[in-house]
Design an enzyme around this catalytic site. Structure first.
Site, PDB file in Angstrom:
ATOM      1  N   HIS A  77       0.809  -1.223   0.000  1.00  0.00           N
ATOM      2  CA  HIS A  77       0.000   0.000   0.000  1.00  0.00           C
ATOM      3  C   HIS A  77       0.838   1.266   0.000  1.00  0.00           C
ATOM      4  O   HIS A  77       0.303   2.366  -0.129  1.00  0.00           O
ATOM      5  CB  HIS A  77      -0.996  -0.007   1.169  1.00  0.00           C
ATOM      6  N   ASP A 122       0.059  -7.601   1.486  1.00  0.00           N
ATOM      7  CA  ASP A 122       0.583  -6.245   1.617  1.00  0.00           C
ATOM      8  C   ASP A 122       2.111  -6.234   1.704  1.00  0.00           C
ATOM      9  O   ASP A 122       2.695  -5.950   2.748  1.00  0.00           O
ATOM     10  CB  ASP A 122      -0.046  -5.567   2.850  1.00  0.00           C
ATOM     11  N   GLN A 209       1.262   6.154  12.184  1.00  0.00           N
ATOM     12  CA  GLN A 209       1.380   6.822  10.890  1.00  0.00           C
ATOM     13  C   GLN A 209       2.845   7.009  10.516  1.00  0.00           C
ATOM     14  O   GLN A 209       3.620   7.538  11.294  1.00  0.00           O
ATOM     15  CB  GLN A 209       0.697   8.191  10.909  1.00  0.00           C
ATOM     16  N   GLY A 210       3.199   6.571   9.322  1.00  0.00           N
ATOM     17  CA  GLY A 210       4.567   6.728   8.843  1.00  0.00           C
ATOM     18  C   GLY A 210       5.442   5.499   9.023  1.00  0.00           C
ATOM     19  O   GLY A 210       6.552   5.452   8.510  1.00  0.00           O
ATOM     20  N   ASP A 211       4.953   4.514   9.757  1.00  0.00           N
ATOM     21  CA  ASP A 211       5.725   3.284   9.968  1.00  0.00           C
ATOM     22  C   ASP A 211       5.384   2.197   8.960  1.00  0.00           C
ATOM     23  O   ASP A 211       6.048   1.156   8.920  1.00  0.00           O
ATOM     24  CB  ASP A 211       5.486   2.734  11.379  1.00  0.00           C
ATOM     25  N   SER A 212       4.338   2.416   8.159  1.00  0.00           N
ATOM     26  CA  SER A 212       3.936   1.413   7.172  1.00  0.00           C
ATOM     27  C   SER A 212       5.116   0.921   6.358  1.00  0.00           C
ATOM     28  O   SER A 212       5.962   1.707   5.930  1.00  0.00           O
ATOM     29  CB  SER A 212       2.897   1.998   6.215  1.00  0.00           C
TER      30      SER A 212
END
Length: 265
Positions: A77, A122, A209-212
């Site tokens: 993603h 993913d 948020q931002g660690d994906s």
């Protein structure tokens, strides 16, 4: 429900805030986020320089791990379709994203998991234009042997839900949560054959948020780091009874290995 742990907001801006008062250049991502929110490490502590040499920060606001000198393993993603792509910049070799010793390399190709449609599968590989040979890579789990116990997560994502991205790499430990328990928390949305959960029932520690795309890892029988998960999604960040949901690397190890070989590394 906040499914993706990506950067808050859209990523086509010229600059992405890393922490209050500081900015780093960012190039547009190959695709818009599927959902508007990302994760980071909540409840973490600052990592030491060189502690996790395989950690990668990607310019679209995601994390990743150095799979080989030319390849970064991340979340599907976080990227667009499979094909040539020179729009991503990988930052490596530092915990401080503003360090003068940081290594920055452009991408030249993206491989997104075949059949990815926003749910499950993913994972993705980003090929770098030039190899990074001075840093250790992170091997992936090929069996479920290490899909248990306590894991380590790390990233430059937000340190609280909806917070700013971080300048310094943060780390935390999170315990395994069984598929049954995780699915009970999430109302059956977990894909047990493709996803693995980790976190505390009380919340307080999580990716955000931002660690994906960043790795979830632990020590193997030889005391070497091994990657068991890829930061994928969750309901907010560090909320009670909502553990982080990670791509189960062992499930996709054959496909990742095959794709890596086709990309030359």
């Amino acid at each position: 429900m906040v499914r993706w742990r990506r950067l808050v907001g859209r990523v086509a801006a010229t600059l992405v805030a890393v922490t209050a008062g500081s900015l780093v250049p960012a190039l547009p991502a190959a695709a818009e986020p599927v959902d508007g929110v990302t994760p980071y490490v909540v409840g973490g502590t600052r990592a030491a320089q060189g502690e996790f040499p395989f950690m990668v920060r990607l310019s679209m606001g995601c994390g990743g791990s150095l799979y080989s000198p030319r390849l970064v393993l991340t979340a599907a993603h976080c990227v667009g379709r499979t094909g040539a792509n020179t729009s991503i910049t990988a930052t490596l070799g530092v915990v401080d994203l503003r360090s003068s010793s940081r290594i920055q390399v452009r991408s030249n190709y993206v491989y997104r998991a075949p059949g990815y449609n926003g749910t499950g599968k993913d994972w993705a590989l980003i090929r770098l234009a030039t190899p990074v040979t001075t840093l250790s890579t992170l091997k992936i789990a090929t069996t479920t042997q290490y899909d248990n116990g306590v894991f380590t997560v790390a990233g430059w994502g937000a340190a609280r839900e909806g917070g700013a991205q971080q300048r310094y790499l943060l780390k935390a430990n999170v315990p395994f949560v069984s598929d049954a328990t995780c699915n009970a928390y999430y109302g059956g949305e977990i894909i047990p054959s493709e996803e693995i959960c980790a976190g505390y029932a009380s919340g307080g520690v999580d990716t955000c948020q931002g660690d994906s795309g960043g790795p979830m890892f632990r020590r193997d029988a030889s005391n070497a780091w091994i990657q068991v998960g890829i930061v994928s999604w969750g309901n907010g960040c560090a909320r009670p009874n909502y553990p982080g949901v990670y791509t189960q690397v062992s499930t996709f190890a054959p496909a990742i290995t095959s794709a890596a070989a086709s990309l030359g590394g």
